[in-house]
Design an enzyme around this catalytic site. Structure first.
Site, PDB file in Angstrom:
ATOM      1  N   SER A  39       1.388  -0.787   0.041  1.00  0.00           N
ATOM      2  CA  SER A  39      -0.092   0.541   0.177  1.00  0.00           C
ATOM      3  C   SER A  39       1.218   1.535   0.291  1.00  0.00           C
ATOM      4  O   SER A  39       1.880   1.631  -0.213  1.00  0.00           O
ATOM      5  CB  SER A  39      -0.892  -0.099   1.183  1.00  0.00           C
ATOM      6  OG  SER A  39      -0.568   0.451   2.189  1.00  0.00           O
ATOM      7  N   LYS A  40       0.732   2.137  -0.011  1.00  0.00           N
ATOM      8  CA  LYS A  40       0.961   3.362   0.492  1.00  0.00           C
ATOM      9  C   LYS A  40       1.767   3.978   0.563  1.00  0.00           C
ATOM     10  O   LYS A  40       2.885   4.262   1.316  1.00  0.00           O
ATOM     11  CB  LYS A  40       0.007   4.809  -0.613  1.00  0.00           C
ATOM     12  CG  LYS A  40      -0.956   4.560  -1.264  1.00  0.00           C
ATOM     13  CD  LYS A  40      -1.258   5.506  -1.514  1.00  0.00           C
ATOM     14  CE  LYS A  40      -1.925   5.431  -3.217  1.00  0.00           C
ATOM     15  NZ  LYS A  40      -3.137   5.432  -3.294  1.00  0.00           N
ATOM     16  N   ARG A  41       1.738   3.578   2.253  1.00  0.00           N
ATOM     17  CA  ARG A  41       1.966   3.560   2.970  1.00  0.00           C
ATOM     18  C   ARG A  41       3.294   2.762   3.502  1.00  0.00           C
ATOM     19  O   ARG A  41       4.803   3.411   3.708  1.00  0.00           O
ATOM     20  CB  ARG A  41       1.545   2.514   4.900  1.00  0.00           C
ATOM     21  CG  ARG A  41       0.758   3.271   4.950  1.00  0.00           C
ATOM     22  CD  ARG A  41      -0.894   2.617   5.775  1.00  0.00           C
ATOM     23  NE  ARG A  41      -0.167   1.417   5.882  1.00  0.00           N
ATOM     24  CZ  ARG A  41       0.863  -0.216   6.513  1.00  0.00           C
ATOM     25  NH1 ARG A  41       1.493   0.092   7.449  1.00  0.00           N
ATOM     26  NH2 ARG A  41       1.118  -1.106   6.458  1.00  0.00           N
TER      27      ARG A  41
END
Length: 482
Positions: A252-254
């Site tokens: 994910s973007k994390r």
RNA sequence: GCCCCCAUCGUCCAGCGGCCUAGGACGCCGGCCUUUCAAGCCGGUAACACGGGUUCGAAUCCCGUUGGGGGCGCCA
């Protein structure tokens, strides 16, 4: 039977690397079997879908080289290939289901549903729909709808029952209908859900194999049920494991970038991306890592797709990018670097400059991992004044005797008869010898002086490319700056 | 909570009952090369989650445990 596969991205975000991998596997499967690769737009979510995302998706599909035979923008026998343009068809199918008793209206409101779901969870019961409105007699339901009561339409999942199928990568699957609730196919506003639209399209478009992410494994019975209710031919499903971030959680973007665009902008070339993605979950069988596209097509098989989740490793991607960069033909390398170099310099290069770029390009090619590393290394050739890297300046120019080195280099280079790499090297090595300096000590100040950085292509070639006048001027300017 | 999937070096993959004192690649560490940075070359580090079976023989088959992932939406 001709293989027909599809990738059906939803334009609600930038093209995700995971979707890229799924698209690639579909494409490889189609090409391997002489099949048809279709691109469809699953844009039933009007709220979140945008044209910008749609463009980003198609742009990157093309960037990867995944050409499609039918679908959005290219057309085909089943036009249109956008779900938002096929709404009538979904209603047609839903109405047929309703008429056949394969679906029923549901008058429960989202609020009620939500409450019941929470209660069920709290009591440890399955949180899926409880089937309450399925008990309503058809006549009564019809009357309520005619009276204007809002209703969604749910598929009547056969009970008791179970769905069995063979997943091409996972093998035999058996899912009891106890775990498949009566899912919504039409929302109360009349819009189709993913389950309906996607399944109807797969049947209508004659899809033979659905290769997609594992997140849809659990809902596969719903798709099989719809396909069966429509009288469609059975579809072979293949579920790919998901891509993970470095912490083992879903990518994910994390974890940094999930958008393919970000890697492209970072200087990854499509050949490397394709190779990396292909091997992230698929193995050609041998201990091979760099696999040409042609070989992939020849050898791709769903049976060789890994069932484990795979961690996306940018470090390996970059290594592979370096491999592909070095393998590029010299002029191809220049062609790919040029736009970035020009953007960096802020203008188009003239013919003379193009020549200089072509001269040093092979030298930076053998050391680059990313396209974006090139411009900073050749910038010194195209600017009137170099900006000195502060750390490099302090470290190298602060050393003892640098002024003498610069002066001696200017002397030696001024006397060079022919301005070419060999002569420059001879002159400078002579200077080194005369001053009893190691190449390391004596050359590094010159490098910083002409390039502004302690990292540059080899010095003698760099000087040749820069030209005598500029080289001398830069050396002198540097001496004055000490 | 329930259902499903998965389980080999830090990471990706090979292995599909004996060829495994488990192989390749990335990373990491060391060396060589060297005008910087890289690249390249050489070497090293490091894994079959655990417990039961089955078998003459299990990384490979079965069961369980544990761990991880996914799903259970009028999102897709």
């Amino acid at each position: 039977m001709t293989v027909r596969v599809r990738i059906a991205p939803s334009p609600t975000g930038y093209f995700h690397v995971g979707v890229g991998r799924t698209a690639l596997y579909n494409w490889l499967y189609a090409r391997r079997h002489g099949g048809v690769f279709i691109v469809r737009s699953d844009d039933t979510d009007a709220e979140r879908s945008t044209q910008g995302y749609q463009d980003d998706i198609l742009e990157h599909l093309r960037w990867l080289g995944l050409d499609w035979d039918e679908g959005v923008e290219v057309g085909g026998p089943h036009e249109p290939y956008r779900q938002s343009l096929r709404l009538g068809r979904y209603h047609e199918v839903a109405d047929a289901f309703l008429a056949a008793g394969q679906a029923y209206p549901c008058f429960c409101t989202p609020g009620e549903l939500d409450e019941r779901r929470k209660a069920a969870m709290a009591e440890g019961r399955p949180p899926g729909y409880d089937g309450r409105c399925r008990q309503i007699p058809p006549a009564g339901a019809a009357a309520r709808r005619e009276a204007g009561e809002a209703a969604s339409v749910r598929f009547a999942v056969p009970r008791p029952g179970a769905t069995d199928f063979t997943d091409a990568v996972r093998g035999e699957m058996h899912i009891g209908h106890d775990h498949v609730d009566d899912f919504v196919i039409l929302r109360s506003d009349g819009s189709p859900t993913y389950q309906l639209a996607s399944s109807v399209d797969d049947v209508d478009f004659g899809i033979t194999h659905v290769i997609r992410g594992e997140d849809l494994l659990s809902s596969t019975p719903k798709h099989i049920l719809i396909t069966g209710a429509m009288g469609g031919d059975p579809i072979t499903y293949a579920h790919l494991s998901l891509l993970m971030g470095p912490d083992g959680r879903k990518l994910s973007k994390r974890h940094g970038d999930t958008a393919l665009r970000a890697y492209r902008e970072r200087g990854i070339i499509p050949e490397a991306m394709v190779n990396y993605l292909a091997l992230l979950g698929w193995s050609p069988g041998e201990d091979e890592t760099v696999v040409p596209l042609g070989d992939m097509i020849e050898r791709f098989d769903l049976g060789d797709v890994s069932r484990n989740p795979a961690v996306f490793d940018p470090a390996k991607l970059e290594w592979m990018n370096g491999v592909y960069l070095r393998a590029l033909e010299a002029d191809d390398f220049v062609a790919r670097a040029l736009p970035l170099v020009e953007a960096d310099v802020g203008r188009a290069l003239d013919d003379d400059e193009l020549g200089r770029l072509a001269f040093v390009a092979p030298l930076v090619q053998e050391r680059a991992k990313l396209l974006t590393e090139i411009a900073p290394q050749v910038r010194f050739l195209f600017v009137d004044e170099v900006s000195y890297d502060e750390a490099a300046w302090d470290k190298v120019m602060g050393a003892e005797g640098v002024d003498g080195v610069l002066a001696a280099a200017i002397d030696a280079l001024s006397a060079v008869p022919e301005w070419d790499t060999a002569s420059i090297e001879t002159a400078l090595r002579g200077m080194l010898e005369a001053r009893e300096l190691s190449a390391r000590k004596g050359l590094q100040p010159l490098r910083v002086a002409i390039s502004g950085s302690s990292i540059s292509p080899p010095l003698f070639e760099s000087m040749e490319a820069l030209g005598r006048t500029r080289t001398l001027a830069r050396l002198a300017g540097c001496a004055a700056r000490l």
